[in-house]
Design a protein around this motif. Structure first.
Motif, PDB file in Angstrom:
ATOM      1  N   LYS A   6      -6.908  10.452   0.635  1.00 39.37           N
ATOM      2  CA  LYS A   6      -6.258  10.090  -0.634  1.00 39.37           C
ATOM      3  C   LYS A   6      -4.920  10.798  -0.818  1.00 39.37           C
ATOM      4  O   LYS A   6      -4.602  11.315  -1.888  1.00 39.37           O
TER       5      LYS A   6
ATOM      6  N   GLY B 261      -1.135  11.589  -1.463  1.00 35.39           N
ATOM      7  CA  GLY B 261      -0.049  11.029  -2.263  1.00 35.39           C
ATOM      8  C   GLY B 261       1.147  11.949  -2.245  1.00 35.39           C
ATOM      9  O   GLY B 261       1.012  13.161  -2.184  1.00 35.39           O
TER      10      GLY B 261
ATOM     11  N   THR C 103       4.973  12.137  -4.191  1.00 40.19           N
ATOM     12  CA  THR C 103       6.004  11.548  -5.043  1.00 40.19           C
ATOM     13  C   THR C 103       7.218  12.456  -5.084  1.00 40.19           C
ATOM     14  O   THR C 103       7.096  13.678  -5.054  1.00 40.19           O
TER      15      THR C 103
ATOM     16  N   ARG D 218       7.383   6.938  -5.651  1.00 43.89           N
ATOM     17  CA  ARG D 218       6.079   7.101  -5.017  1.00 43.89           C
ATOM     18  C   ARG D 218       6.213   6.762  -3.538  1.00 43.89           C
ATOM     19  O   ARG D 218       6.155   5.607  -3.147  1.00 43.89           O
TER      20      ARG D 218
ATOM     21  N   ASN E  61       4.277   7.949  -0.912  1.00 46.98           N
ATOM     22  CA  ASN E  61       2.955   7.742  -0.315  1.00 46.98           C
ATOM     23  C   ASN E  61       1.952   7.674  -1.454  1.00 46.98           C
ATOM     24  O   ASN E  61       2.045   8.416  -2.424  1.00 46.98           O
ATOM     25  N   TRP E  62       0.972   6.770  -1.314  1.00 47.92           N
ATOM     26  CA  TRP E  62       0.015   6.635  -2.391  1.00 47.92           C
ATOM     27  C   TRP E  62      -1.374   6.349  -1.847  1.00 47.92           C
ATOM     28  O   TRP E  62      -1.561   5.395  -1.109  1.00 47.92           O
ATOM     29  N   ASP E  63      -2.317   7.243  -2.160  1.00 54.10           N
ATOM     30  CA  ASP E  63      -3.725   7.003  -1.872  1.00 54.10           C
ATOM     31  C   ASP E  63      -3.962   6.620  -0.404  1.00 54.10           C
ATOM     32  O   ASP E  63      -4.654   5.661  -0.105  1.00 54.10           O
TER      33      ASP E  63
ATOM     34  N   THR F  86       1.697  15.828  -2.997  1.00 53.05           N
ATOM     35  CA  THR F  86       1.434  16.035  -4.423  1.00 53.05           C
ATOM     36  C   THR F  86      -0.007  15.677  -4.773  1.00 53.05           C
ATOM     37  O   THR F  86      -0.471  16.004  -5.860  1.00 53.05           O
TER      38      THR F  86
ATOM     39  N   SER G 217       5.408  -0.018   1.256  1.00 52.58           N
ATOM     40  CA  SER G 217       5.673   0.552  -0.075  1.00 52.58           C
ATOM     41  C   SER G 217       4.761   1.731  -0.386  1.00 52.58           C
ATOM     42  O   SER G 217       4.233   1.854  -1.485  1.00 52.58           O
ATOM     43  N   GLY G 218       4.553   2.581   0.592  1.00 47.67           N
ATOM     44  CA  GLY G 218       3.793   3.791   0.357  1.00 47.67           C
ATOM     45  C   GLY G 218       2.293   3.637   0.452  1.00 47.67           C
ATOM     46  O   GLY G 218       1.557   4.603   0.326  1.00 47.67           O
ATOM     47  N   LEU G 219       1.823   2.418   0.663  1.00 46.01           N
ATOM     48  CA  LEU G 219       0.382   2.186   0.746  1.00 46.01           C
ATOM     49  C   LEU G 219      -0.027   1.826   2.159  1.00 46.01           C
ATOM     50  O   LEU G 219       0.734   1.182   2.900  1.00 46.01           O
TER      51      LEU G 219
END
Lengths: 334, 251
Positions: B8, B10, B12, B17, B19-21, B56, B212-214
Motif C-alpha cells: 500500500k 503512497g 505525494t 500524487r 504513487n498511490w496504494d 508518505t 497515473s501513480g496506480l
C-alpha cells in the motif's frame, strides 16, 4: 604495508611530472645552503606552510568538492593550544602539537555535524560564520590573551629543539619541510584510499554516491576532520615560528580565503595543485604586497588581485592550473 | 523467498500524487519489468524503494525486514543496488575508479576493490575504456559504468532505470545479454523500468504496469500487452474505443 606502498605510489603521473617533482624536492632540500636573503627564507617557510594548509583543505574542498571557507578557526585552535600550553604550563611544542590537533579535530566534529546538513553556497557561508564566531570568542577570552593575543617567552639557550625556538630560520624551515613531505605522502595515500574515492564520487553526484552505500554526511565529516588536523598542525608551528599570535592573524577571514585560494588556483582535487597554488600566491603576496605597500602606496591592491583570480578560476577552469595542464595534455593526445 | 514486498505504498509531493496504494511482491531470482507512460510514477517508485524518498504511506520490506524510511546508503548495504535514469558525470573519476567506488562498499583493500572492478569491466565490455574519464564518455556508456558500479556492491536486487534509453539496436542486444548475465550468472534479482518494449518483452518473467501513480495491471509479458487497461494507459481512451475487439497489441 599496503598503506605505505600506496603512499609512495606515484605511478599514475607521467614521467615528466615525476622529474619536475623530483627536481623541486631536491631544490627544497638544499635551499637553505644556497645563497638567500632573510626575506626569501621567510617567504619559503610561508610557502611550505601554505602548501600544507592547501593540502589539508584539498581533502574536503578539492576531492570532496565542499568549498570550505572557515579553515582559519582550526589554525587558531592549533596555534593557541601550543601557545597557551607553553606559556601557562611550560609544555614543549611536540606535546602540545598532538593536543592542538586533537582539540581542533574534536571541535571540527561538533561543527561539521550540523554544517554538512547544508550544501553548496549555504555550506560555504556557514563555514565563514563559524570561523568568525570562534574568532570573536577568542578575542574576548582573557585566559588566552584576548584581542591582544599571546607572546611566547624565549627560553634561555638556543637552539631549543624541544620548544622549537631557534635563532636561525633554517631550523624552522626543515621542520615545516618535514610536515610538507609527510602531508604530501599522506594525501597521496588519501586520494587512492576508500575515503578518497568515496569523496570524489560524492563530488561527482551525491545521490549516486549514496546509492553505492556511501554515508555521504559521515564521509564529509571525516574528510573535514582530516583537513582540520593538517591546518591545526601548521597552526601550532605558526605559534612557535612567530612567537606572537593574535586572533586577527591566525583566525581572520583573509587567512581562510587564502587557504582555499591556494588550493583552488593550483587545482582543487589534484595532488600537486595546492603546492603550485602556494608557489605562485605566497611570493606574489609577499613581494607584491611589500612593494605595493611601501613604494607605490597601494596597500590593499593584493586583495583586488585575489578576487580577480577567484573570478578567473570560476570562469575559465574550475580545476585551476592543474586542470589547465590536464586539458592541454588531453587536447594534444587526441 | 519474497525478496521485496511493497505494501500500500503512497508518495505525494505537495498536492501531486505520484504513487498511490501500490502493492506487489518480487521473488528472489525473478526478472520483473515495470512499464508505464511518462509521468506514471515509475522512477518515484524506484526512489521510494531505494531509500531516496521516504514514502508518505505504506511499508516496504526487503528480505523480510521492514525497511520503510531507510536511507539509500543503508539500502545499498542491505543488498539493493540501482541505476539512475538521468545522470551526467562531472567529476574526474575514470571508469575503473568509478566502479571501484562501488566495490569499496564491501572491502577496504584497494587491491581487492581493483581486481573486482576490473573483472566486472571485462564482463561488461568496458575494459577498453577503463582509463577514460567517465565525464568524457557518451551518456549511454556512462549509464553502463553506473550499472557496473552498482553491480560492484554485490547486490541481491538490482533496480535498472531505463538503461536502454538512447541505445541503437545492436547496443540493445548487448544490453540484453549483459542483463541476462547479471540475472543468471550473478544470481541477481532484477527489477527494470524500460520504455524499450523489445527489452522488456524479451527479458521479463512478469510485468507491472503503472499509470497515473496506480498499479493498473500485472502479468506475463505476452498477456499484458493485450489488456485494454494497458493499451488505454499508453494510447488513450479513444484508441481503445475505435479498435476494440480487433486484437490490438502494443507491440
Amino acid at each position: 604495508m599496503e598503506v605505505l606502498k600506496s603512499a609512495f605510489d606515484f605511478s599514475d603521473f607521467p614521467r615528466i611530472d615525476l622529474c619536475v617533482a623530483g627536481a623541486v624536492a631536491v631544490f627544497l632540500l638544499v635551499f637553505p645552503s644556497l645563497p638567500h636573503s632573510g626575506f626569501t627564507m621567510a617567504t619559503m617557510i610561508q610557502f611550505l606552510m601554505f602548501s600544507v594548509y592547501g593540502m589539508g583543505w584539498n581533502t574536503i574542498g578539492g576531492y570532496g568538492g565542499q568549498v570550505d571557507l572557515g579553515k582559519a578557526q582550526y589554525v587558531g585552535i592549533g596555534a593557541y593550544t601550543t601557545a597557551v600550553m607553553m606559556i601557562r604550563w611550560d609544555v614543549p611544542f611536540w606535546f602540545s602539537l598532538p593536543v592542538g590537533m586533537a582539540l581542533a579535530v574534536g571541535w571540527s566534529f561538533l561543527i561539521g555535524y550540523p554544517l554538512f546538513r547544508l550544501k553548496g553556497h549555504y555550506f560555504a557561508i556557514a563555514t565563514i560564520a563559524t570561523s568568525l564566531v570562534l574568532k570573536d570568542v577568542f578575542e574576548s577570552w582573557s585566559f588566552i590573551g584576548g584581542a591582544r593575543g599571546l607572546k611566547i617567552p624565549l627560553k634561555g639557550e638556543m637552539p631549543n629543539f624541544l620548544y622549537v625556538q631557534f635563532r636561525e630560520d633554517f631550523y624552522y624551515y626543515y621542520i615545516i619541510l618535514a610536515f610538507f613531505f609527510i602531508g604530501l605522502f599522506y594525501i597521496n595515500w588519501f586520494r587512492h584510499s576508500r575515503i578518497g574515492y568515496q569523496l570524489r564520487s560524492i563530488k561527482d553526484n551525491e545521490e549516486i554516491a549514496r546509492s553505492l552505500g556511501i554515508d555521504a554526511h559521515w564521509a564529509k565529516i571525516k574528510a573535514y576532520a582530516v583537513a582540520t588536523a593538517f591546518v591545526a598542525a601548521v597552526g601550532s608551528f605558526h605559534a612557535c615560528y612567530n612567537f606572537n599570535i593574535e586572533p586577527e592573524d591566525v583566525m581572520g577571514l583573509d587567512l581562510s580565503v587564502l587557504i582555499a585560494l591556494m588550493a583552488m588556483l593550483g587545482g582543487a582535487g589534484s595532488l600537486f595543485g595546492p603546492i603550485i597554488g602556494a608557489a605562485i600566491l605566497v611570493p606574489m603576496k609577499n613581494y607584491l604586497g611589500a612593494w605595493l605597500g611601501a613604494k607605490a602606496g597601494l596597500a590593499g591592491l593584493d586583495l583586488i588581485i585575489y578576487s580577480t583570480i577567484i573570478m578567473l578560476i570560476a570562469a575559465l577552469e574550475p580545476r585551476g592550473i592543474w586542470g589547465l595542464i590536464t586539458r592541454l595534455r588531453e587536447s594534444r593526445r587526441s | 523467498m519474497v525478496l521485496l514486498k511493497v505494501e500500500k505504498l503512497g508518495m505525494t509531493f505537495g498536492g501531486l500524487r505520484a504513487n498511490w496504494d501500490i502493492s506487489f511482491e518480487v521473488t528472489a531470482g525473478e526478472m520483473v519489468g515495470l512499464i508505464g507512460p511518462n509521468g506514471a510514477g515509475k522512477s518515484t517508485l524506484f526512489n521510494c524503494i531505494s531509500g531516496l524518498h521516504e514514502p508518505t504511506a505504506g511499508r516496504i520490506f526487503f528480505r523480510g525486514q521492514d525497511v520503510t524510511g531507510f536511507k539509500s546508503f543503508e539500502m545499498a548495504r542491505l543488498g539493493l543496488a540501482r541505476t539512475f535514469q538521468v545522470y551526467v558525470a562531472t567529476g574526474d573519476l575514470n571508469v575503473l575508479e568509478y566502479v571501484m567506488v562501488g566495490s569499496f562498499m564491501r572491502t577496504r583493500s584497494r587491491r581487492e576493490a581493483r581486481s573486482k572492478a576490473e573483472g566486472l569491466l571485462e564482463k561488461m565490455n568496458l575494459d577498453t575504456l577503463a582509463q577514460e574519464r567517465v565525464a568524457s564518455l557518451p551518456v549511454a556508456s556512462q549509464k553502463r559504468v553506473v550499472m557496473a558500479s552498482a553491480l560492484a556492491t554485490d547486490p541481491e536486487l538490482l533496480l535498472l532505470d531505463e538503461v536502454a534509453a538512447g541505445l541503437n539496436p545492436s547496443e540493445i542486444d548487448q544490453m540484453i545479454a549483459v542483463i541476462r548475465w547479471v540475472h543468471s550468472d550473478l544470481n541477481i534479482t532484477v527489477l527494470l523500468i524500460e520504455h524499450v518494449m523489445e527489452l522488456v518483452m524479451r527479458l521479463s518473467h512478469r510485468v507491472f504496469v503503472l499509470d497515473s501513480g496506480l498499479l493498473v495491471a500485472e502479468g506475463e509479458p505476452s498477456d499484458i500487452v493485450r489488456r485494454p487497461e494497458v493499451i488505454r494507459a499508453y494510447l488513450g481512451e479513444r484508441y481503445v474505443a475505435q479498435h476494440s475487439g480487433r486484437g490490438t497489441e502494443l507491440v
